[in-house]
Design a protein around this motif. Sequence first.
Motif, mmCIF file in Angstrom:
data_model
loop_
_atom_site.group_PDB
_atom_site.id
_atom_site.type_symbol
_atom_site.label_atom_id
_atom_site.label_comp_id
_atom_site.label_asym_id
_atom_site.label_seq_id
_atom_site.Cartn_x
_atom_site.Cartn_y
_atom_site.Cartn_z
ATOM 1 N N ARG A 1 28.340 30.114 -16.261
ATOM 2 C CA ARG A 1 28.596 28.742 -16.721
ATOM 3 C C ARG A 1 29.646 28.018 -15.876
ATOM 4 N NH1 ARG A 1 26.301 27.703 -21.797
ATOM 5 N NH2 ARG A 1 25.929 29.552 -23.040
ATOM 6 N N ILE B 1 34.345 24.098 -27.375
ATOM 7 C CA ILE B 1 33.576 25.321 -27.566
ATOM 8 C C ILE B 1 33.989 26.293 -26.472
ATOM 9 C CG2 ILE B 1 31.264 26.323 -27.746
ATOM 10 C CD1 ILE B 1 30.191 23.704 -28.613
ATOM 11 N N LYS C 1 33.001 29.398 -24.447
ATOM 12 C CA LYS C 1 31.727 30.082 -24.135
ATOM 13 C C LYS C 1 31.968 31.132 -23.062
ATOM 14 C CE LYS C 1 28.942 25.831 -24.669
ATOM 15 N NZ LYS C 1 27.931 24.939 -24.039
ATOM 16 N N GLN D 1 29.428 32.139 -27.944
ATOM 17 C CA GLN D 1 30.218 30.905 -27.965
ATOM 18 C C GLN D 1 30.781 30.634 -29.356
ATOM 19 O OE1 GLN D 1 27.616 27.225 -27.887
ATOM 20 N NE2 GLN D 1 26.563 28.546 -26.442
ATOM 21 N N GLU E 1 34.852 24.302 -23.153
ATOM 22 C CA GLU E 1 34.224 22.995 -22.961
ATOM 23 C C GLU E 1 34.708 22.052 -24.031
ATOM 24 O OE1 GLU E 1 29.843 24.566 -21.755
ATOM 25 O OE2 GLU E 1 29.965 22.716 -22.934
ATOM 26 N N GLY E 2 34.992 20.813 -23.641
ATOM 27 C CA GLY E 2 35.321 19.792 -24.630
ATOM 28 C C GLY E 2 34.109 19.523 -25.503
ATOM 29 N N PHE E 3 34.332 19.216 -26.786
ATOM 30 C CA PHE E 3 33.214 18.957 -27.690
ATOM 31 C C PHE E 3 32.612 17.588 -27.359
ATOM 32 C CE2 PHE E 3 31.058 17.784 -31.578
ATOM 33 C CZ PHE E 3 30.314 18.946 -31.798
ATOM 34 N N VAL E 4 31.324 17.547 -27.150
ATOM 35 C CA VAL E 4 30.646 16.302 -26.777
ATOM 36 C C VAL E 4 30.027 15.678 -28.034
ATOM 37 C CG1 VAL E 4 28.785 15.307 -25.400
ATOM 38 C CG2 VAL E 4 30.119 17.229 -24.484
ATOM 39 N N PHE F 1 27.577 14.037 -29.098
ATOM 40 C CA PHE F 1 26.280 13.491 -28.667
ATOM 41 C C PHE F 1 25.498 12.902 -29.841
ATOM 42 C CE2 PHE F 1 25.629 18.129 -29.251
ATOM 43 C CZ PHE F 1 24.598 18.131 -30.176
ATOM 44 N N GLU G 1 19.984 15.563 -28.386
ATOM 45 C CA GLU G 1 19.785 16.365 -27.167
ATOM 46 C C GLU G 1 18.371 16.162 -26.635
ATOM 47 O OE1 GLU G 1 21.866 20.388 -27.211
ATOM 48 O OE2 GLU G 1 21.684 19.972 -29.341
ATOM 49 N N HIS H 1 18.013 21.933 -32.923
ATOM 50 C CA HIS H 1 18.318 23.363 -32.987
ATOM 51 C C HIS H 1 18.596 23.796 -34.416
ATOM 52 C CE1 HIS H 1 19.149 22.200 -28.828
ATOM 53 N NE2 HIS H 1 18.857 23.453 -28.522
ATOM 54 N N GLU I 1 18.930 20.859 -19.663
ATOM 55 C CA GLU I 1 19.288 20.429 -21.022
ATOM 56 C C GLU I 1 20.393 19.391 -20.929
ATOM 57 O OE1 GLU I 1 20.411 23.815 -23.375
ATOM 58 O OE2 GLU I 1 18.700 24.987 -22.683
ATOM 59 N N ASN J 1 24.069 19.750 -20.098
ATOM 60 C CA ASN J 1 24.643 20.891 -20.818
ATOM 61 C C ASN J 1 24.453 22.154 -19.990
ATOM 62 O OD1 ASN J 1 25.590 22.760 -22.674
ATOM 63 N ND2 ASN J 1 23.653 22.833 -23.777
ATOM 64 N N GLU J 2 23.185 22.497 -19.736
ATOM 65 C CA GLU J 2 22.952 23.655 -18.867
ATOM 66 C C GLU J 2 21.590 23.579 -18.233
ATOM 67 O OE1 GLU J 2 23.466 27.219 -21.131
ATOM 68 O OE2 GLU J 2 21.695 26.892 -22.351
#
Length: 360
Positions: free
Chosen positions: A106, A144, A146, A157, A181-184, A186, A189, A212, A254, A269-270
């Motif tokens: 990551r 988060i 991870k 995570q 990672e900072g929380f996004v 959103f 997705e 999800h 993603e 995201n990834e």
Amino acid sequence: MMTALPPGSTIGILGGGQLGRMLALSAAQLGLKCHIYTDVPGGACDVAASATVGPFEDTDKIRAFAETVDVVTYEFENVPLEAAAAAESVAPVRPGPKALAVAQDRLEEKTFISALGIAVAPFASVSSAADLAPAARAVGETGILKTRRLGYDGKGQIRIKSAAELPAAFEMLKGAPSVLEGFVPFAYEVSVLVVRSLSGEIRFYDLPLNTHKDGILDTSTVPSPLSALHAGRACEMAAGIAKALDYVGVLGVEMFYLGPDAPEPLMVNEIAPRVHNSGHWTMDACLVSQFENHMRAVAGWPLGPTTRHADVTMTNLIGADVNHWQALAAEPDAALHLYGKPEARPGRKMGHVNRLKPRS
Ligand code: AMP
């Protein structure tokens, strides 16, 4: 000269899960054969011309497998780099191992993507407990944590609501090298399924909206509510990544959509250097599916049309969901795909159903 492999050629696939299985089924439709290399029998082996069962660490066995095929591809991103290198010493590997190296870590992934000028969530490396406080200062209090490697479907995570929670979270991850990672915040997705041919031609599928459940993809719906402007921007971002990796095949990207007024409406995201679960709807709603286009690309063929002829929602069948197979099979306007896995364990992807409607 880039020569297309003629029908009758053999494509080697590293990995024998449902993605390999659906790739092999698509290859068969084009008169191409598949040889699966897997550490678990069944799955893709049941529908392929041949299979080798062995550990991914056995590079001699991987080389022997590669000797029997014309090109090698893979269906999961955690193929050990040594295995990919062993295969590449014998046959072309598409997509190239660079995509694997980037997607397996990551930190590498986020560093690579942001160096292309493409937005990702704020991130900071955490390799020891001493990095936790500076990481929280850099990305913010909510985020988060991870693990850099081997996280998928929400595994590896932990959500963080304040910096005070970080030491315990890092301990729960057993001190594995991680990223914070900072929380996004959103709105929803989406993902881009981009396919790049051996000659560098790029095509996209329409972007699905993804939901999800328990960290696992639940549904992918097309069309998504994303505007044409933002869908175009998302495709440019995905194409930028595919080109920078000199990628061949289908790449799943993603993304988070943060809303039209956010300074960065879209963040990656990834990436998944393979066919992607959020593209399974293409099997029934497109002229040529992501699986067939991946096989076309790695075999050096012209890409097929990515045109969508129906609206569709793909729903994953997780664990016991599959027990409803008879009712699902009886539904009108639904295409059922089952992966032939023997045991419906909780959290296990057993199949999916594509529910189609006339194109809006
Ligand atoms: P990942 O394993 O990185 O794909 O994360 C699994 C899911 O967790 C994503 O699909 C998001 O729903 C959520 N998620 C991951 N990272 C973030 C983030 N930085 N901010 C908000 N939600 C996230």
